[in-house]
Write a protein that holds these residues in place. Sequence first.
Motif, short mmCIF file in Angstrom:
data_model
loop_
_atom_site.label_atom_id
_atom_site.label_comp_id
_atom_site.label_asym_id
_atom_site.label_seq_id
_atom_site.Cartn_x
_atom_site.Cartn_y
_atom_site.Cartn_z
N ASP A 405 0.83 -1.22 0.00
CA ASP A 405 0.00 0.00 0.00
C ASP A 405 0.85 1.26 0.00
O ASP A 405 0.48 2.28 -0.57
N SER A 406 2.01 1.16 0.68
CA SER A 406 2.80 2.38 0.80
C SER A 406 3.72 2.62 -0.43
O SER A 406 4.49 3.57 -0.44
N LEU A 407 3.63 1.73 -1.43
CA LEU A 407 4.48 1.94 -2.63
C LEU A 407 3.96 3.13 -3.44
O LEU A 407 2.74 3.35 -3.51
N SER A 408 4.86 3.86 -4.08
CA SER A 408 4.41 4.93 -4.98
C SER A 408 3.92 4.28 -6.27
O SER A 408 4.18 3.09 -6.52
N ASP A 409 3.19 5.03 -7.09
CA ASP A 409 2.64 4.47 -8.33
C ASP A 409 3.74 3.88 -9.21
O ASP A 409 3.61 2.78 -9.74
N SER A 410 4.82 4.64 -9.34
CA SER A 410 5.85 4.15 -10.27
C SER A 410 6.55 2.90 -9.70
O SER A 410 6.89 1.99 -10.44
N GLN A 411 6.73 2.86 -8.36
CA GLN A 411 7.33 1.64 -7.76
C GLN A 411 6.41 0.44 -8.03
O GLN A 411 6.85 -0.64 -8.40
N TYR A 412 5.12 0.68 -7.83
CA TYR A 412 4.13 -0.38 -8.03
C TYR A 412 4.19 -0.91 -9.46
O TYR A 412 4.24 -2.11 -9.69
#
Length: 747
Positions: A405-412
């Motif tokens: 959940d705490s990942l940023s969009d680009s990390q995801y």
Amino acid sequence: MSEEEIEQERVDSVVKEINEKSIKTAELYEKAHKETSSVEKNYVDNAKINTFEIDDRIETNAEVQQQKQLVATTIQTEEILERQVHTLEQLGDSPYFGRIDIQDDGDPDQEQLYIGLASLVDDHQNFLIHDWRAPISSIYYNGALGHVSYETPQGKQMTELSKKRQFQIKEGKILSMFDTNETIGDELLQQVLGEQSDAQMKNIVSTIQQEQNTIIRDTTSDLLVVQGVAGSGKTSAILQRIAFLLYHSRTSLNADQIILFSPNLLFSHYISDVLPSLGEKNMRQVTLAEFFSNRFQGLKVETLFEDYESNNDRHLSDIKGNKQFKETIEHYLNTLESTDLSFTDIIYEGTPFFKKEEITQIYTRLPQNMLSADKFTATKNALTKRLKKRITEMSTSDPIREEIDSLSDSQYETYLIDYKRDEFDNVDDEISYIGTIILKDRFNIVYDAIYNNYFIDIYEQYAKFLKSAISADSKKTFQLNLELHKIALADAAPLLLLRDLLSGSGQNRNIEHLFIDEIQDYSPLQLLYLKNCFPNAKLTLLGDSEQALFHDLVLPTKFLENLNQILKIKKTNLIILNKSYRSTFEITNFAKSLLPDGNNIESFTRHGELPKIYFSKNRSQALSSLITLINEKDKSGQPLTIITKNITECNILYNELRASVDITKITDGDRSIPPTTIILPIYLAKGLEFDSVVAFDISETNYVSQNDLGNLYTLCSRAMHSLSIFSIEALSPLLKGSIIGSSVHIV
Ligand SMILES: Nc1ncnc2c1ncn2[C@@H]1O[C@H](COP(=O)(O)OP(=O)(O)OP(=O)(O)O)[C@@H](O)[C@H]1O
């Protein structure tokens, strides 16, 4: 025109052709160099591209892989061209060294072939120079004029050899040329051998002798043993052999698939120019201690030199080095109860991930009659399965969900690089997929530990083995060393063999050729271990049983028989080299008179001064004579090499001399030798050669037993042109038989 003028005319025209080719190749090389730089830059830029859309990213990834491949290919092309430029440079200086005139059976024409470092063809595909390694060139090195044969892809071809001519060409000018009807004549060899020693070994391509040629061109043996007397060209021949093999199998063999074990770092450096001078890349080179140390992370394995210099219990080392010790290890493993295995926890971030009790339980439940190596594989598989199961379970756990959940969009999105969203049935699957990737990454270290068998404490296991196979004391000594992060050389091979037999690991199948120099200093178990390590490698072993520094001398035939018994390889070839090239006739005659079977050694007829023996009443008189000699030799530009029996003597003598003369002490860590007066212990001089050698304190009290004979012979045989022996009070009894007649000059 005289014969020489005709030949010079040909040299001129070939050199012209070489120069033209050189210019073209240098241009191609420049172009390739630029190409590599641009492809490399392109690759870096592409690898950095940071796209937003997933589709782009997938494409980018494929493109990066393609670019990576392109970089590798352009680098390879550049390397090949670079080597060609270098070879052409050498050919421009000296295009060839031999000529043969032949007429094949059934062929009406006679041909003249010129032999050099590499082949050269003109624009009409005519051979101007034949590579020395080409099958037809073997005629040049083998035998006399007359009806001879050579190998062709279609089989044996007979030919009439009517002329064999040798050249010495420098800077495109013929310095000398002569016809010979035997194998490569003595004249050129005389000249080459009479030269001063060099910091680096030279190639012997233009003067390879017939028996050396057999070593070089052997492509059928799985075990080639070369037993050669000191200075017989063993090392030279095997380096030429490596160049030959690389040429012969150029589509299937590269230099990285060849390993050479050398005695020490000085030697490694000494021979490192030979292959490049033959236009080839160097093979991998390693000392035994370096090889072992790489296998024991964080521990230092004693070098051959340290072992030789130590007070190690030789009797114990002999037991651990004996081939029967392998059977002892096997017996121990076969009768080992699983409860006796020293399993250990696999730790992750300070806490056990798999406890040793769990591992022991997996192992114990396996069928009793399974081989231990198979049990290890089964245990590893079971642990990997459990690791995967734990990852799957954890992948949907609350902490991991929170992390996702705490990942940023680009990390995801990065985690989904190989997938498109709609490939997942639901969000839970997608999250579980990402969770698995995160956990696999995190627990990679656990996977590594399983893969590398870190769940067995191999040191503890070996200690237990030593106690049961030898004694509690020997276990204690091993453990004491371990506390100091050290392993005695005698323990390295049995310990690794125990580990490999237990776990079925430790083999490198990629190596095609294994070369070992100074084989007489390896224990049978070390050889067995190396053979086990490189199961696909063909072996070339070279040594001189008479230069054995630890043991009494073993007769060559017995030495070979022992080797055959240990290694049990079917296609073997034993070559004995009895002719010694390094030293003058006088020095070789003197050195061989030290040995019980020295008559087998043939001295090459290159004359020089007689070996000198300096008799002194006491040490200070000997030192003062030595200082005078050092100064004399220094003035004549031929610095001395003083060789002592061991490091202790080396240190003492160095301290006695350093105030009076300019002298450098060579140590185990040194990689090269300065062109000044030097002092070094015999072990470090192995495989090397020097213009003028001093053997100090060859006295009754210092060289006593037959055990010292190998030492003394090795020492004397390092000298190329001059040998001076210093004795204090009474001369060593080992020399007494050698100073009769006019074999030495008494000072
Ligand atoms: N065919 C040859 N042509 C020219 N020089 C040769 C030839 N064979 C041997 N030599 C020279 O003889 C010397 C000894 O050779 P090398 O060091 O290869 O012998 P080795 O058998 O390995 O010696 P050791 O066992 O004493 O270390 C070197 O200087 C080498 O260049």
